[in-house]
Motif scaffolding. Structure first.
Motif, PDB file in Angstrom:
ATOM      1  N   GLU A 107       8.585   4.654   0.937  1.00  0.00           N
ATOM      2  CA  GLU A 107       9.524   5.667   0.422  1.00  0.00           C
ATOM      3  C   GLU A 107       8.978   6.263  -0.884  1.00  0.00           C
ATOM      4  OE1 GLU A 107      10.933   2.500  -2.406  1.00  0.00           O
ATOM      5  OE2 GLU A 107       9.451   2.847  -0.805  1.00  0.00           O
ATOM      6  N   ILE A 108       9.274   7.543  -1.121  1.00  0.00           N
ATOM      7  CA  ILE A 108       8.856   8.206  -2.354  1.00  0.00           C
ATOM      8  C   ILE A 108       9.679   7.663  -3.513  1.00  0.00           C
ATOM      9  CG2 ILE A 108       8.750  10.398  -3.601  1.00  0.00           C
ATOM     10  CD1 ILE A 108       8.276  11.772  -0.930  1.00  0.00           C
ATOM     11  N   LYS A 109       8.986   7.161  -4.553  1.00  0.00           N
ATOM     12  CA  LYS A 109       9.709   6.636  -5.706  1.00  0.00           C
ATOM     13  C   LYS A 109       9.896   7.707  -6.774  1.00  0.00           C
ATOM     14  CE  LYS A 109       8.435   2.566  -7.211  1.00  0.00           C
ATOM     15  NZ  LYS A 109       7.471   1.491  -7.568  1.00  0.00           N
ATOM     16  N   ARG A 110       8.868   8.513  -6.975  1.00  0.00           N
ATOM     17  CA  ARG A 110       9.028   9.614  -7.932  1.00  0.00           C
ATOM     18  C   ARG A 110       7.906  10.620  -7.775  1.00  0.00           C
ATOM     19  NH1 ARG A 110       6.068   8.399 -13.401  1.00  0.00           N
ATOM     20  NH2 ARG A 110       4.828   6.607 -12.804  1.00  0.00           N
ATOM     21  N   LYS A 111       8.189  11.868  -8.150  1.00  0.00           N
ATOM     22  CA  LYS A 111       7.174  12.917  -8.204  1.00  0.00           C
ATOM     23  C   LYS A 111       6.533  12.856  -9.580  1.00  0.00           C
ATOM     24  CE  LYS A 111       8.816  15.562  -4.496  1.00  0.00           C
ATOM     25  NZ  LYS A 111       7.932  16.144  -3.502  1.00  0.00           N
ATOM     26  N   ILE A 112       5.230  12.973  -9.633  1.00  0.00           N
ATOM     27  CA  ILE A 112       4.514  12.777 -10.891  1.00  0.00           C
ATOM     28  C   ILE A 112       3.834  14.048 -11.382  1.00  0.00           C
ATOM     29  CG2 ILE A 112       2.752  11.438 -12.076  1.00  0.00           C
ATOM     30  CD1 ILE A 112       3.057   9.257 -10.048  1.00  0.00           C
ATOM     31  N   GLY A 113       3.413  14.921 -10.488  1.00  0.00           N
ATOM     32  CA  GLY A 113       2.607  16.078 -10.899  1.00  0.00           C
ATOM     33  C   GLY A 113       1.171  15.647 -11.095  1.00  0.00           C
ATOM     34  N   THR A 114       0.609  15.949 -12.245  1.00  0.00           N
ATOM     35  CA  THR A 114      -0.769  15.537 -12.537  1.00  0.00           C
ATOM     36  C   THR A 114      -0.772  14.099 -13.033  1.00  0.00           C
ATOM     37  OG1 THR A 114      -1.376  17.792 -13.137  1.00  0.00           O
ATOM     38  CG2 THR A 114      -2.808  16.032 -13.939  1.00  0.00           C
ATOM     39  N   VAL A 115      -1.751  13.313 -12.593  1.00  0.00           N
ATOM     40  CA  VAL A 115      -1.804  11.929 -13.049  1.00  0.00           C
ATOM     41  C   VAL A 115      -3.256  11.469 -13.181  1.00  0.00           C
ATOM     42  CG1 VAL A 115      -1.563  10.995 -10.694  1.00  0.00           C
ATOM     43  CG2 VAL A 115      -0.989   9.574 -12.644  1.00  0.00           C
ATOM     44  N   PHE A 116      -3.510  10.791 -14.310  1.00  0.00           N
ATOM     45  CA  PHE A 116      -4.799  10.130 -14.542  1.00  0.00           C
ATOM     46  C   PHE A 116      -4.610   8.669 -14.169  1.00  0.00           C
ATOM     47  CE2 PHE A 116      -7.316   7.302 -17.098  1.00  0.00           C
ATOM     48  CZ  PHE A 116      -8.576   7.888 -17.160  1.00  0.00           C
ATOM     49  N   VAL A 117      -5.468   8.135 -13.294  1.00  0.00           N
ATOM     50  CA  VAL A 117      -5.361   6.732 -12.893  1.00  0.00           C
ATOM     51  C   VAL A 117      -6.614   5.992 -13.354  1.00  0.00           C
ATOM     52  CG1 VAL A 117      -4.921   5.139 -10.993  1.00  0.00           C
ATOM     53  CG2 VAL A 117      -4.208   7.534 -10.801  1.00  0.00           C
ATOM     54  N   ARG A 118      -6.409   4.868 -14.060  1.00  0.00           N
ATOM     55  CA  ARG A 118      -7.558   4.083 -14.531  1.00  0.00           C
ATOM     56  C   ARG A 118      -8.207   3.366 -13.348  1.00  0.00           C
ATOM     57  NH1 ARG A 118      -9.230  -0.589 -17.509  1.00  0.00           N
ATOM     58  NH2 ARG A 118     -10.336   0.014 -19.386  1.00  0.00           N
ATOM     59  N   GLY A 119      -9.530   3.452 -13.268  1.00  0.00           N
ATOM     60  CA  GLY A 119     -10.240   2.948 -12.103  1.00  0.00           C
ATOM     61  C   GLY A 119      -9.946   1.505 -11.754  1.00  0.00           C
ATOM     62  N   ASP A 120      -9.843   0.649 -12.738  1.00  0.00           N
ATOM     63  CA  ASP A 120      -9.704  -0.775 -12.422  1.00  0.00           C
ATOM     64  C   ASP A 120      -8.328  -1.126 -11.872  1.00  0.00           C
ATOM     65  OD1 ASP A 120      -8.163  -0.848 -14.761  1.00  0.00           O
ATOM     66  OD2 ASP A 120      -8.747  -2.918 -15.103  1.00  0.00           O
ATOM     67  N   ALA A 121      -7.417  -0.153 -11.818  1.00  0.00           N
ATOM     68  CA  ALA A 121      -6.108  -0.389 -11.190  1.00  0.00           C
ATOM     69  C   ALA A 121      -6.124  -0.035  -9.709  1.00  0.00           C
ATOM     70  CB  ALA A 121      -5.036   0.434 -11.909  1.00  0.00           C
ATOM     71  N   ILE A 122      -7.260   0.507  -9.231  1.00  0.00           N
ATOM     72  CA  ILE A 122      -7.349   1.060  -7.875  1.00  0.00           C
ATOM     73  C   ILE A 122      -7.984   0.077  -6.892  1.00  0.00           C
ATOM     74  CG2 ILE A 122      -8.531   2.842  -6.488  1.00  0.00           C
ATOM     75  CD1 ILE A 122      -8.181   4.738  -8.878  1.00  0.00           C
ATOM     76  N   ILE A 123      -7.398  -0.034  -5.703  1.00  0.00           N
ATOM     77  CA  ILE A 123      -8.008  -0.794  -4.614  1.00  0.00           C
ATOM     78  C   ILE A 123      -8.830   0.135  -3.722  1.00  0.00           C
ATOM     79  CG2 ILE A 123      -7.586  -2.146  -2.529  1.00  0.00           C
ATOM     80  CD1 ILE A 123      -5.053  -3.208  -3.849  1.00  0.00           C
ATOM     81  N   LEU A 124      -8.218   1.193  -3.225  1.00  0.00           N
ATOM     82  CA  LEU A 124      -8.925   2.072  -2.305  1.00  0.00           C
ATOM     83  C   LEU A 124      -8.389   3.494  -2.362  1.00  0.00           C
ATOM     84  CD1 LEU A 124      -6.963   2.666   0.364  1.00  0.00           C
ATOM     85  CD2 LEU A 124      -7.557   0.300   0.874  1.00  0.00           C
ATOM     86  N   ILE A 125      -9.203   4.413  -1.865  1.00  0.00           N
ATOM     87  CA  ILE A 125      -8.870   5.840  -1.810  1.00  0.00           C
ATOM     88  C   ILE A 125      -9.201   6.333  -0.406  1.00  0.00           C
ATOM     89  CG2 ILE A 125      -9.350   8.134  -2.779  1.00  0.00           C
ATOM     90  CD1 ILE A 125     -10.313   6.714  -5.353  1.00  0.00           C
TER      91      ILE A 125
END
Lengths: 74, 74, 74, 74, 74, 74, 74
Positions: free
Chosen positions: C53-71
């Protein structure tokens, strides 16, 4: 010259080893390769759970070093 | 020259592999690319849960190396 | 020359992608930028929980690499 | 030249941003400074819990990059 | 020149700060020193639990940077 | 010149310190050595649990820096 | 010259040591080798659980440094 930790891995090359992982499973296999990050490659490997039962046969497996706790002779 | 761990990944290029992740899921796909951080790209990938059931089809997927425990032939 | 993992991210630039995070949420957005740490910037992004389910709309977002599992492509 | 992730942070300088932390809290504040580790400084910041309620007003705050998941416009 | 995150720490030198740790405790003390790893030294410090109560007086304390989430004026 | 965090450790050399670890135990001992990774060596050390009771006497102990949260005078 | 932490490990070479791991187990063995990452090799090693009981005899074991909390004389 004092022995270095990687010497022990080198001595275990082509021998059966137990690789204990941070996720509480163990891999048993023949140590074919390793590097300074302790990335390792095992052949004829199988995965065992916490209670020692075989969970699955894997064959060749590449294990990322930072997932590893310890490596010892099988 | 002794074999190195990344040689095993190179041998698996364009073959089906299982990538086991630290979050207890598995990705099955065709290994298309990897680098020294063990960042990998799989094609025709699908995600499986702890009990082996397919959770979703993903297609192409980039996996960050530090999320990976191990990579083995499917 | 063999393909490299970042080539796959480059091919996904300006396309919709799913970014799966270690905190069990997913971000869906248009991939605008990434670097070797896998820091990424998404536009028109939204956050989804474990059940999709959609929790929130964010618009532009910077994500720090070490928080990421996969793309992967959305 | 392709855009880089830090360009997005630069564009957000002096604007209100939400910084989501690995400890499940959010900081809302004006982005005053950041570096390549994604260490950031916010001004007029407040901390919100998982349910969005304001937990405390902080004023100026230095946040260590490795505690950060994502940064987006408020 | 754009401000950098460590400028904010430098401005807080010799002032009372709150250091929030990843183990959910807070240290309150006078910021005497810091470095690029965000290792810090506080003087006249005390430790507070999640509910804000003082757990113990510490005096001078060296805090390893990677244990820190954020630093703000007390 | 501004004081640096390691100056505080240097001032504590040969004095009794408390080393608080990420695993919620404390070591009390005489600080004999440290390095930039905050690896430390204590002498005449003992380990205390969360409730402050002595769990065991250790004597000399090498502590890996990344297991440490903070170091303060005993 | 001030003593350095690795001097203490060097003094323990060929002696019995306890290696406490982040996964709450202890290894007891003869310290044969170590490096700057605190990767260590023990001989005649055995693993003990949290309650001190011997869980298994290991023989020679390579332990990855980042799995280690502390090393002390047995």
């Amino acid at each position: 010259m004092e022995p270095r930790p990687l010497d022990a891995l080198n001595a275990a090359r082509n021998k059966r080893v137990i690789v204990e992982l941070k996720n509480k499973t163990q891999l048993i296999g023949t140590l074919k390769a390793f590097d300074i990050h302790i990335n390792v490659v095992l052949e004829d490997a199988e995965e065992r759970g916490e209670d020692g039962e075989i969970k699955r046969k894997i064959g060749t497996v590449f294990v990322r070093g930072d997932a590893i706790i310890l490596i010892s002779p099988a």
